[in-house]
Design a protein around this motif. Sequence first.
Motif, PDB file in Angstrom:
ATOM      1  N   LEU A  28      -2.676 -10.085 -25.033  1.00 26.23           N
ATOM      2  CA  LEU A  28      -1.972  -8.813 -24.946  1.00 26.23           C
ATOM      3  C   LEU A  28      -2.092  -8.093 -26.281  1.00 26.23           C
ATOM      4  CD1 LEU A  28       0.183  -6.957 -23.463  1.00 26.23           C
ATOM      5  CD2 LEU A  28       1.887  -8.289 -24.709  1.00 26.23           C
ATOM      6  N   ARG A  29      -2.384  -6.793 -26.195  1.00 30.84           N
ATOM      7  CA  ARG A  29      -2.383  -5.949 -27.385  1.00 30.84           C
ATOM      8  C   ARG A  29      -1.624  -4.671 -27.072  1.00 30.84           C
ATOM      9  NH1 ARG A  29      -7.097  -3.562 -29.465  1.00 30.84           N
ATOM     10  NH2 ARG A  29      -8.066  -3.506 -27.413  1.00 30.84           N
ATOM     11  N   ALA A  30      -0.987  -4.102 -28.080  1.00 35.16           N
ATOM     12  CA  ALA A  30      -0.418  -2.763 -27.970  1.00 35.16           C
ATOM     13  C   ALA A  30      -1.491  -1.787 -28.420  1.00 35.16           C
ATOM     14  CB  ALA A  30       0.823  -2.635 -28.835  1.00 35.16           C
ATOM     15  N   VAL A  31      -1.845  -0.849 -27.537  1.00 38.54           N
ATOM     16  CA  VAL A  31      -2.889   0.138 -27.825  1.00 38.54           C
ATOM     17  C   VAL A  31      -2.356   1.520 -27.438  1.00 38.54           C
ATOM     18  CG1 VAL A  31      -5.238   0.890 -27.299  1.00 38.54           C
ATOM     19  CG2 VAL A  31      -4.710  -1.556 -27.403  1.00 38.54           C
ATOM     20  N   ASP A  32      -2.147   2.363 -28.427  1.00 37.40           N
ATOM     21  CA  ASP A  32      -1.668   3.730 -28.193  1.00 37.40           C
ATOM     22  C   ASP A  32      -0.406   3.770 -27.340  1.00 37.40           C
ATOM     23  OD1 ASP A  32      -3.832   4.745 -29.672  1.00 37.40           O
ATOM     24  OD2 ASP A  32      -5.119   4.736 -27.887  1.00 37.40           O
ATOM     25  N   GLY A  33       0.519   2.856 -27.600  1.00 36.49           N
ATOM     26  CA  GLY A  33       1.782   2.824 -26.874  1.00 36.49           C
ATOM     27  C   GLY A  33       1.732   2.139 -25.517  1.00 36.49           C
ATOM     28  N   TRP A  34       0.582   1.632 -25.143  1.00 30.40           N
ATOM     29  CA  TRP A  34       0.407   0.920 -23.879  1.00 30.40           C
ATOM     30  C   TRP A  34       0.284  -0.574 -24.146  1.00 30.40           C
ATOM     31  CZ3 TRP A  34      -0.803   2.901 -18.826  1.00 30.40           C
ATOM     32  CH2 TRP A  34      -0.819   4.299 -18.735  1.00 30.40           C
ATOM     33  N   ALA A  35       0.707  -1.364 -23.191  1.00 32.02           N
ATOM     34  CA  ALA A  35       0.395  -2.789 -23.200  1.00 32.02           C
ATOM     35  C   ALA A  35      -0.989  -2.919 -22.592  1.00 32.02           C
ATOM     36  CB  ALA A  35       1.403  -3.561 -22.358  1.00 32.02           C
ATOM     37  N   GLN A  89       4.368   0.857 -20.309  1.00 30.52           N
ATOM     38  CA  GLN A  89       3.247   0.998 -19.390  1.00 30.52           C
ATOM     39  C   GLN A  89       2.185  -0.018 -19.753  1.00 30.52           C
ATOM     40  OE1 GLN A  89       2.607   5.255 -20.232  1.00 30.52           O
ATOM     41  NE2 GLN A  89       2.823   5.549 -18.024  1.00 30.52           N
ATOM     42  N   ALA A  90       1.517  -0.521 -18.723  1.00 33.96           N
ATOM     43  CA  ALA A  90       0.448  -1.502 -18.926  1.00 33.96           C
ATOM     44  C   ALA A  90      -0.849  -0.964 -18.362  1.00 33.96           C
ATOM     45  CB  ALA A  90       0.805  -2.821 -18.251  1.00 33.96           C
ATOM     46  N   LYS A  91      -1.943  -1.394 -18.992  1.00 31.78           N
ATOM     47  CA  LYS A  91      -3.269  -1.047 -18.482  1.00 31.78           C
ATOM     48  C   LYS A  91      -4.184  -2.240 -18.679  1.00 31.78           C
ATOM     49  CE  LYS A  91      -4.903   1.282 -22.689  1.00 31.78           C
ATOM     50  NZ  LYS A  91      -5.484   2.531 -23.207  1.00 31.78           N
ATOM     51  N   LEU A  92      -5.224  -2.261 -17.896  1.00 35.54           N
ATOM     52  CA  LEU A  92      -6.226  -3.320 -18.008  1.00 35.54           C
ATOM     53  C   LEU A  92      -7.532  -2.824 -17.443  1.00 35.54           C
ATOM     54  CD1 LEU A  92      -6.649  -4.721 -14.930  1.00 35.54           C
ATOM     55  CD2 LEU A  92      -4.355  -5.529 -15.449  1.00 35.54           C
ATOM     56  N   HIS A  93      -8.597  -3.440 -17.886  1.00 36.43           N
ATOM     57  CA  HIS A  93      -9.916  -3.209 -17.305  1.00 36.43           C
ATOM     58  C   HIS A  93     -10.140  -4.367 -16.338  1.00 36.43           C
ATOM     59  CE1 HIS A  93     -11.464  -0.763 -21.008  1.00 36.43           C
ATOM     60  NE2 HIS A  93     -10.455  -0.195 -20.402  1.00 36.43           N
ATOM     61  N   GLY A  94      -9.929  -4.122 -15.067  1.00 37.35           N
ATOM     62  CA  GLY A  94     -10.069  -5.177 -14.068  1.00 37.35           C
ATOM     63  C   GLY A  94     -11.466  -5.202 -13.488  1.00 37.35           C
ATOM     64  N   GLN A  95     -11.994  -6.394 -13.314  1.00 33.63           N
ATOM     65  CA  GLN A  95     -13.274  -6.495 -12.634  1.00 33.63           C
ATOM     66  C   GLN A  95     -13.103  -5.947 -11.219  1.00 33.63           C
ATOM     67  OE1 GLN A  95     -15.000 -10.402 -12.856  1.00 33.63           O
ATOM     68  NE2 GLN A  95     -14.900 -10.446 -15.094  1.00 33.63           N
ATOM     69  N   LYS A  96     -14.091  -5.213 -10.766  1.00 32.72           N
ATOM     70  CA  LYS A  96     -14.015  -4.573  -9.448  1.00 32.72           C
ATOM     71  C   LYS A  96     -13.689  -5.590  -8.358  1.00 32.72           C
ATOM     72  CE  LYS A  96     -14.594  -1.210  -6.473  1.00 32.72           C
ATOM     73  NZ  LYS A  96     -13.386  -0.493  -6.119  1.00 32.72           N
ATOM     74  N   GLN A  97     -14.253  -6.784  -8.462  1.00 35.55           N
ATOM     75  CA  GLN A  97     -13.999  -7.808  -7.439  1.00 35.55           C
ATOM     76  C   GLN A  97     -12.545  -8.283  -7.452  1.00 35.55           C
ATOM     77  OE1 GLN A  97     -13.386 -11.253  -8.230  1.00 35.55           O
ATOM     78  NE2 GLN A  97     -13.730 -11.088 -10.419  1.00 35.55           N
ATOM     79  N   ALA A  98     -11.792  -8.018  -8.528  1.00 36.40           N
ATOM     80  CA  ALA A  98     -10.384  -8.435  -8.618  1.00 36.40           C
ATOM     81  C   ALA A  98      -9.421  -7.257  -8.426  1.00 36.40           C
ATOM     82  CB  ALA A  98     -10.125  -9.103  -9.963  1.00 36.40           C
TER      83      ALA A  98
END
Length: 144
Positions: free
Chosen positions: A61-68, A103-112
């Motif tokens: 987990l990282r804080a990036v521009d106010g997002w998790a 707020q949270a964000k992630l780069h999810g693999q398309k298959q997931a």
Amino acid sequence: MRIEYVKDDAGMQKAFSIRREVFVEEQGVPLADEFDQYETQAEHILLFQEDADSPVGTARLRAVDGWAKLERICLLAPHRKSGLGSLIIGSLEKMAAERGLRQAKLHGQKQAEGFYQKLGYETASDVFMEDGIPHVLMVKDLQA
């Protein structure tokens, strides 16, 4: 199951070992791309089965521009499709909330993508390539 925070180099090496197996060996991500300059800035967790010494999953987990920003989420192959991934995500979301991130964000693999949607994440981008794998940006309001 239990989640442990990585607190030392030994824990970090366990996390790296799982990521190497899943992302580098299984999925073909170049080793140089898997491990980056954010390793020491991020908070890492390990997922263990009850009474086991070896972890079966990890994430950071990282804080990036106010997002998790939830990153490097993975489980060893024999432990997928068992609900353990949702424990990892829930732990990261709890950590984020404790740090005041809403707020949270992630780069999810398309298959997931479907897995993350079941956990309340919404797709917020078109498909893009990351490390040779199709991904989508996914977001979630942690206060909802």
